[in-house]
Design an enzyme around this catalytic site. Structure first.
Site, PDB file in Angstrom:
ATOM      1  N   HIS A 347       0.827  -1.214   0.000  1.00 47.53           N
ATOM      2  CA  HIS A 347       0.000   0.000   0.000  1.00 47.53           C
ATOM      3  C   HIS A 347       0.851   1.250   0.000  1.00 47.53           C
ATOM      4  O   HIS A 347       0.656   2.167  -0.775  1.00 47.53           O
ATOM      5  CB  HIS A 347      -0.842   0.089   1.287  1.00 47.53           C
ATOM      6  CG  HIS A 347      -1.677  -1.101   1.508  1.00 47.53           C
ATOM      7  ND1 HIS A 347      -1.734  -1.757   2.698  1.00 47.53           N
ATOM      8  CD2 HIS A 347      -2.472  -1.767   0.672  1.00 47.53           C
ATOM      9  CE1 HIS A 347      -2.543  -2.767   2.597  1.00 47.53           C
ATOM     10  NE2 HIS A 347      -3.001  -2.801   1.378  1.00 47.53           N
ATOM     11  N   ARG A 454      -4.424   0.809 -13.550  1.00 49.72           N
ATOM     12  CA  ARG A 454      -4.341  -0.462 -12.817  1.00 49.72           C
ATOM     13  C   ARG A 454      -5.460  -0.515 -11.780  1.00 49.72           C
ATOM     14  O   ARG A 454      -5.320  -0.013 -10.671  1.00 49.72           O
ATOM     15  CB  ARG A 454      -2.985  -0.571 -12.113  1.00 49.72           C
ATOM     16  CG  ARG A 454      -1.797  -0.676 -13.069  1.00 49.72           C
ATOM     17  CD  ARG A 454      -0.495  -0.725 -12.271  1.00 49.72           C
ATOM     18  NE  ARG A 454       0.617  -1.267 -13.022  1.00 49.72           N
ATOM     19  CZ  ARG A 454       1.667  -0.537 -13.435  1.00 49.72           C
ATOM     20  NH1 ARG A 454       1.730   0.742 -13.167  1.00 49.72           N
ATOM     21  NH2 ARG A 454       2.660  -1.124 -14.095  1.00 49.72           N
ATOM     22  N   ARG A 490      -7.490  -1.461 -17.091  1.00 54.91           N
ATOM     23  CA  ARG A 490      -7.118  -2.875 -17.070  1.00 54.91           C
ATOM     24  C   ARG A 490      -7.928  -3.542 -15.965  1.00 54.91           C
ATOM     25  O   ARG A 490      -8.005  -3.016 -14.853  1.00 54.91           O
ATOM     26  CB  ARG A 490      -5.633  -3.016 -16.773  1.00 54.91           C
ATOM     27  CG  ARG A 490      -5.266  -4.471 -16.570  1.00 54.91           C
ATOM     28  CD  ARG A 490      -3.798  -4.643 -16.398  1.00 54.91           C
ATOM     29  NE  ARG A 490      -3.360  -4.250 -15.071  1.00 54.91           N
ATOM     30  CZ  ARG A 490      -2.078  -4.242 -14.714  1.00 54.91           C
ATOM     31  NH1 ARG A 490      -1.145  -4.568 -15.595  1.00 54.91           N
ATOM     32  NH2 ARG A 490      -1.727  -3.916 -13.504  1.00 54.91           N
ATOM     33  N   GLU A 589       1.725 -10.265 -22.060  1.00 51.91           N
ATOM     34  CA  GLU A 589       2.659 -10.422 -20.947  1.00 51.91           C
ATOM     35  C   GLU A 589       3.174 -11.855 -20.871  1.00 51.91           C
ATOM     36  O   GLU A 589       4.224 -12.114 -20.303  1.00 51.91           O
ATOM     37  CB  GLU A 589       1.960 -10.080 -19.626  1.00 51.91           C
ATOM     38  CG  GLU A 589       1.484  -8.640 -19.569  1.00 51.91           C
ATOM     39  CD  GLU A 589       0.822  -8.309 -18.253  1.00 51.91           C
ATOM     40  OE1 GLU A 589       1.452  -7.644 -17.437  1.00 51.91           O
ATOM     41  OE2 GLU A 589      -0.337  -8.743 -18.044  1.00 51.91           O
ATOM     42  N   ASN A 612       7.037  -5.443 -18.112  1.00 53.13           N
ATOM     43  CA  ASN A 612       7.520  -5.859 -16.784  1.00 53.13           C
ATOM     44  C   ASN A 612       7.363  -7.361 -16.634  1.00 53.13           C
ATOM     45  O   ASN A 612       8.271  -8.071 -16.205  1.00 53.13           O
ATOM     46  CB  ASN A 612       6.724  -5.186 -15.665  1.00 53.13           C
ATOM     47  CG  ASN A 612       6.763  -3.678 -15.747  1.00 53.13           C
ATOM     48  OD1 ASN A 612       7.644  -3.123 -16.392  1.00 53.13           O
ATOM     49  ND2 ASN A 612       5.817  -3.018 -15.116  1.00 53.13           N
ATOM     50  N   ASP A 613       6.166  -7.831 -16.985  1.00 53.46           N
ATOM     51  CA  ASP A 613       5.928  -9.267 -16.866  1.00 53.46           C
ATOM     52  C   ASP A 613       6.494 -10.042 -18.043  1.00 53.46           C
ATOM     53  O   ASP A 613       7.105 -11.092 -17.867  1.00 53.46           O
ATOM     54  CB  ASP A 613       4.430  -9.545 -16.722  1.00 53.46           C
ATOM     55  CG  ASP A 613       3.980  -9.367 -15.279  1.00 53.46           C
ATOM     56  OD1 ASP A 613       4.691  -9.861 -14.384  1.00 53.46           O
ATOM     57  OD2 ASP A 613       2.937  -8.738 -15.038  1.00 53.46           O
ATOM     58  N   ARG A 623      10.795 -10.455 -11.308  1.00 51.34           N
ATOM     59  CA  ARG A 623      10.974  -9.003 -11.380  1.00 51.34           C
ATOM     60  C   ARG A 623      11.113  -8.357 -10.008  1.00 51.34           C
ATOM     61  O   ARG A 623      11.608  -7.245  -9.877  1.00 51.34           O
ATOM     62  CB  ARG A 623       9.800  -8.361 -12.134  1.00 51.34           C
ATOM     63  CG  ARG A 623       8.469  -8.543 -11.423  1.00 51.34           C
ATOM     64  CD  ARG A 623       7.300  -8.192 -12.292  1.00 51.34           C
ATOM     65  NE  ARG A 623       6.770  -6.859 -12.001  1.00 51.34           N
ATOM     66  CZ  ARG A 623       5.630  -6.399 -12.497  1.00 51.34           C
ATOM     67  NH1 ARG A 623       4.900  -7.150 -13.322  1.00 51.34           N
ATOM     68  NH2 ARG A 623       5.201  -5.213 -12.197  1.00 51.34           N
ATOM     69  N   CYS A 660       3.365  -0.617 -22.144  1.00 52.68           N
ATOM     70  CA  CYS A 660       2.991   0.031 -20.880  1.00 52.68           C
ATOM     71  C   CYS A 660       3.829  -0.436 -19.690  1.00 52.68           C
ATOM     72  O   CYS A 660       3.497  -0.153 -18.553  1.00 52.68           O
ATOM     73  CB  CYS A 660       1.508  -0.144 -20.598  1.00 52.68           C
ATOM     74  SG  CYS A 660       1.020  -1.834 -20.323  1.00 52.68           S
TER      75      CYS A 660
HETATM   76  C1  PEP Z   1       3.611  -5.088 -16.959  1.00 49.95           C
HETATM   77  O1  PEP Z   1       3.642  -6.247 -16.550  1.00 49.95           O
HETATM   78  O2  PEP Z   1       4.476  -4.617 -17.709  1.00 49.95           O
HETATM   79  C2  PEP Z   1       2.541  -4.179 -16.527  1.00 49.95           C
HETATM   80  C3  PEP Z   1       2.419  -2.985 -17.067  1.00 49.95           C
HETATM   81  O3  PEP Z   1       1.717  -4.607 -15.557  1.00 49.95           O
HETATM   82  P1  PEP Z   1       2.105  -4.615 -14.015  1.00 49.95           P
HETATM   83  O4  PEP Z   1       3.396  -3.896 -13.865  1.00 49.95           O
HETATM   84  O5  PEP Z   1       0.985  -3.944 -13.321  1.00 49.95           O
HETATM   85  O6  PEP Z   1       2.195  -6.073 -13.736  1.00 49.95           O
HETATM   86 MG    MG Z   2       1.919  -7.091 -15.588  1.00 39.68          MG
END
Ligand code: PEP
Ligand code: MG
Length: 733
Positions: A347, A454, A490, A589, A612-613, A623, A660
C-alpha cells in the site's frame, strides 16, 4: 532528580533506592558504550572502585549475555553459570543470587540493571517483573537525559547518534532531505505512569477483549474473503488469547504503568528477544506480534496520531503503513518516507508513488536506529537512507535535488509541445495510473491520456472488497478527470505479488506463475462481471477501453471478451446506455502469445505490451527479486527481437499497440522502442518529460536502421551500443 545534583550522585541514589526496594544487597547499573562494551556506571554493594573501571565486552559475562539475549537472567548461584566472568575489582565473591534485566529502548538494549543477594535463592516471577518495570523507567530516564550529563551521554549508546547509511529498496523515486517523524510514536515519559491502576486495568482488559473479538470475527467471517491471511490470523488469535502475553501486560499495568506503556514494554521485550533471530519463522512471528501490538494500541485509542502537525520537510519513519495512513498526513509537509518493511506492491509504495513522495523501504532495523527529529535523507534513486548525515553528504544531496528540480522545470516547459520525432513521426505519450489521486498529475505531465489504469490498486489500498458502487464511483471520477482523453482500464490484476488480505488466495510456490489476474477473473466470473458492470456504468455512454491482464491463451481472451458482451447486453436490458465506442484489448505479458499473434490480434481491438511481466517470463527472472531482476537487460537481442515480432505483427494486421511496462518511461529504452516502430508509450508520470525530450530530438529512421542492425548482435546486452547510437545521432537520452 530534577535538582542540580551531579549526575553520578543521581545514579548512586537510584541504585540505592532500587536496591532497598528490591531487598537486595547489591544493585548495579551497566551502560553500553559506543564501542559495545558494558561499563559499570553505578553500584550499591559492589566496590565503588570498580565504577567506570569494570567493563565487559559484548557477550562477555552474565551482563553481556543479558544484552545478547535481550532477556532477563535469574540465577540462584551466579558463579556456577558458564558465562560468569570473574572481576576481582568488584568484590562480588560473596553474592550468589543474581537477577539482571536489560535496559531497553525501542528494541535496543542500552544497558543492564542487576540485583544480587548473598543467599542462594531464586527471584520470584513478581520480582523479575518488578525489576523489568523499574528498568523500563530507568531506560526512559537515562534516554531522556535525566540521569546523565550530556557529556557522559556522548559516548553511551543510549540513542543512536552517529551518521549511518542504510541500504534498502526503492519504492517511489526521488530525493528528500528533512527531519524524522516517527509514525509509531513511543509513549512519552510523562504518559508512562498512571495514578489509578484499577482504571488502567479496566482500559487494558477492554482493549484486549476488543482485539480478541475483532480477530475472532475476522476468522469466523466469510472464509472466502479471509483466505490467504487465515494462517496469519490464527497466529494472531494464538497470541491474543495467550495467557503469557496478557499476563505480562496486566502485571505491567498493575505496577503503575499506563496501558500504552505496558504495550510498549512488552513490545520492546519481544523486539529485543526476537529481533536478532535469524530464523525466518521467528522473524515472521515477531512481525505478527508487532501487528498485534499496533492493533492493541489502536484499540486503546493511543495508536499513531496521524493528525498531529508535521514539521516542514517531514520524513516519515514507519515499520509499514496501512492503506489510509499516508493519506492522512499533510502532503505539503511530507517530503519523504522510510520504511522498515514493505514491498514495491505494498500500500505504502503504491500511495507514495501516486503522491510522488520519495520512498525507500526494507530498511531492516530502521526504527531502532533513528530518533524523532533526526536529520535524514531519502535517496530513492539509489534506494538508500542516510541517518544523521554528515555535512558533505547533505551538500551532495542538495545539489542533486537542485539538478532534479531544474530538469523538472525544463520538462514542464515541454508540456504542451506535441511529441513528434525530427523526421515527423507522432509518438503518443500516455500515463500509467491506478488511484484517483494520480489523475491530479495528468494535466501537469502533458500526457495524452491514461494508457494503463491499474484497477487493482483500489482493491489493494482498501480494507475490504470494494463493491459495485465504490468501483463505479472511482471509474467515473477517472473518466471525468480525463475529459476527452482516452483511458484504458485494465481489469483486476491481483495475485502474484499483488495480494489483498480479504480475498482467498492459497499460498503458492510460484505466485508469479500462479492463480492471478485474468485467471482469477475467469474462475470467479462474479468478480470480473461486477467490475465490467461498474466500468460500463461509469462510462455512461462515453467511449470505453478495457483490457485484460496476463492473457496466456486466445481462449482466455475469447471468454473474457464474452463477459464484456454479456454486461453490455445486461446494461442494455435495463435501459442503461452502452458505451458509444467499446474497445477491448489484451495485454501481452505471457510469452506464449508471441507464437499465436496471428490468432489473437484479429480478436482484439488493441494490445498493450506489459514488458515488466513479459520480460520476467522471457528471461525466467523474478521481477521483484533484486538478485535476478537486473540480471537481464531489456536492451538485449532476445528482448528486442520479441518486441519487434509483436510490433511487426500488429503493424501487418493494423492492430493498435502500445508499451505500458516501466521501460517505456526510460529515455534510452524508449528510444529503442521508438526505433523498433512503436508509437504509443504509456509510462509513470515522471517519465513523460524525459521521454518527450528524447522524442523531439530523435531521427526515427536513422534510429530504426541502427537498432535493426543490433538485433543480430551475438552479445548479451546491446545497451552500450544503443547509447552510442543515440549520441551519434544527437538524441537526448
Ligand atoms: C507489466 O507487466 O508490464 C505491466 C504494465 O503490468 P504490471 O506492472 O501492473 O504487472
Ligand atoms: Mg503485468
Amino acid at each position: 532528580m530534577a535538582g542540580h545534583v551531579p549526575a553520578q550522585a543521581k545514579l548512586d541514589m537510584v541504585v540505592k533506592i532500587i536496591g532497598r526496594s528490591m531487598v537486595a544487597e547489591v544493585c548495579s547499573i551497566y551502560l553500553r558504550r559506543a564501542s559495545g562494551d558494558l561499563e559499570l556506571f553505578a553500584t550499591e554493594g559492589l566496590a565503588q572502585g570498580a565504577v567506570h573501571v569494570t567493563r565487559l565486552r559484548r557477550g562477555e559475562g552474565l551482563v553481556g549475555e543479558i544484552v545478547r539475549a535481550g532477556a532477563p537472567l535469574n540465577l540462584s548461584d551466579a558463579p556456577s553459570h558458564p558465562a560468569f566472568a570473574y572481576r576481582p575489582e568488584t568484590g562480588e565473591d560473596p553474592y550468589h543470587a543474581f537477577l539482571g534485566v536489560p535496559l531497553l529502548r525501542g528494541g535496543r538494549a542500552i544497558g543492564v540493571l542487576v540485583v544480587q543477594n548473598r543467599t542462594e535463592r531464586v527471584y520470584s516471577d513478581e520480582e523479575v517483573e518488578d525489576l523489568q518495570i523499574i528498568a523500563m523507567v530507568l531506560s526512559e530516564m537515562v534516554g531522556a537525559g535525566d540521569l546523565l550529563s550530556q557529556d557522559q551521554l556522548k559516548d553511551v549508546e543510549i540513542a543512536p547518534h552517529r551518521p549511518e547509511r542504510m541500504k534498502g529498496a526503492r519504492f517511489s523515486e526521488g530525493l528528500a532531505y528533512g527531519v524524522a517523524v516517527l509514525h509509531e510514536q513511543p509513549v512519552a515519559p510523562e504518559e508512562m505512569f498512571s495514578d489509578d491502576a484499577l482504571a488502567e486495568d479496566v482500559r487494558l482488559k477492554t482493549a484486549i477483549a476488543g482485539l480478541q473479538r475483532q480477530i475472532d470475527t475476522m476468522l469466523e467471517g466469510d472464509r472466502g474473503l479471509v483466505g490467504q491471511s487465515y494462517e496469519v490470523l490464527e497466529t494472531y488469535r494464538l497470541f491474543a488469547h495467550d495467557r503469557g502475553w496478557n499476563r505480562g501486560l496486566e502485571e505491567a499495568v498493575r505496577s503503575g504503568l499506563t496501558a500504552e506503556a505496558a504495550v510498549e514494554r512488552v513490545r520492546s521485550e519481544h523486539r529485543a528477544r526476537l529481533g536478532q533471530a535469524r530464523d525466518p519463522y521467528l522473524r515472521e512471528r515477531l512481525h505478527d506480534l508487532e501487528d498485534l501490538n499496533d492493533r492493541l494500541l489502536r484499540h486503546l485509542g493511543g495508536g499513531a496520531n496521524v493528525s498531529r502537525s508535521l514539521p516542514e520537510n517531514a520524513i516519515l519513519i514507519a515499520r509499514n503503513l496501512g492503506p489510509a495512513d499516508l493519506l492522512e498526513y499533510d502532503r505539503t509537509r511530507l517530503k519523504g518516507i522510510l520504511l522498515e518493511e514493505g514491498s514495491n506492491a505494498s500500500h505504502a509504495a503504491i500511495v507514495a508513488k501516486a503522491l510522488d513522495i520519495p520512498c525507500v523501504g526494507r530498511l531492516v532495523g530502521l526504527r531502532d536506529r533513528v530518533n524523532e527529529g533526526d536529520p535524514v535523507i531519502v535517496d530513492a534513486e539509489t534506494g538508500e537512507a542516510y541517518l544523521r548525515p554528515r555535512p558533505d553528504v547533505i551538500t551532495a544531496i542538495q545539489s542533486r535535488m537542485e539538478v532534479r528540480d531544474q530538469r523538472k522545470a525544463q520538462f514542464a516547459r515541454l508540456r504542451d509541445t506535441p511529441a513528434f520525432t525530427k523526421d515527423g513521426a507522432k509518438i503518443t505519450l500516455l500515463m500509467n495510473a491506478g488511484l484517483a489521486i494520480d489523475m491530479e498529475s495528468l494535466p501537469d505531465t502533458g500526457a495524452e491520456g491514461i494508457g494503463l489504469f491499474r484497477t487493482e490498486f483500489q482493491f489493494m489500498v482498501a480494507e475490504e472488497l470494494p463493491r459495485l458502487e465504490a468501483q463505479t464511483a472511482l471509474y467515473e471520477r477517472v473518466l471525468d478527470a480525463a475529459g476527452d482523453m482516452p483511458v484504458t482500464f485494465r481489469t483486476l490484476d491481483l495475485g502474484g505479488d499483488k495480494l489483498v488480505p480479504y480475498m482467498e488466495q492459497a499460498r503458492e510456490d510460484n505466485p508469479a506463475l500462479g492463480w492471478r489476474a485474468i485467471r482469477m477473473g475467469l474462475d470467479r466470473p462474479a468478480l470480473l462481471r461486477m467490475q465490467l458492470r461498474a466500468l460500463i456504468r461509469a462510462a455512461k455512454g462515453r467511449p470505453l477501453r478495457i483490457m485484460f491482464p496476463m492473457v496466456a491463451s486466445v481462449d482466455e481472451f475469447r471468454t473474457a471478451r464474452s463477459f464484456v458482451d454479456l454486461e453490455v447486453t445486461w446494461a442494455h436490458r435495463r435501459g442503461r446506455p452502452a458505451p458509444e465506442r467499446l474497445d477491448v484489448g489484451a495485454m501481452i505479458e505471457a510469452p506464449s502469445l508471441l507464437w499465436h499473434l496471428d490468432a489473437l490480434l484479429p480478436m482484439t481491438d488493441f494490445v498493450s505490451v506489459g514488458t515488466n511481466d513479459l520480460l520476467q517470463y522471457l528471461f525466467a527472472a523474478d521481477r521483484g527479486n533484486p538478485l535476478v531482476s537486473d540480471r537481464y537487460d531489456p536492451l538485449s537481442p532476445p528482448a528486442l527481437r520479441a518486441l519487434k515480432t509483436i510490433q511487426k505483427a500488429c503493424a501487418d494486421s493494423g492492430t493498435p499497440v502500445s508499451i505500458c511496462g516501466e521501460i517505456a518511461g526510460r529515455p534510452l529504452e524508449a528510444f529503442a522502442l521508438t526505433a523498433l516502430g512503436f508509437d504509443t508509450l504509456s509510462m509513470p508520470p515522471a517519465g513523460i518529460g524525459p521521454v518527450k525530450k528524447m522524442v523531439l530530438s530523435c531521427d526515427r529512421a536513422a534510429a530504426g536502421r541502427g537498432v535493426e542492425s543490433l538485433l543480430k548482435s551475438g552479445g548479451g546486452s546491446v545497451r552500450n551500443e544503443i547509447e552510442t547510437l543515440a549520441r551519434k545521432i544527437y538524441v537526448a537520452i
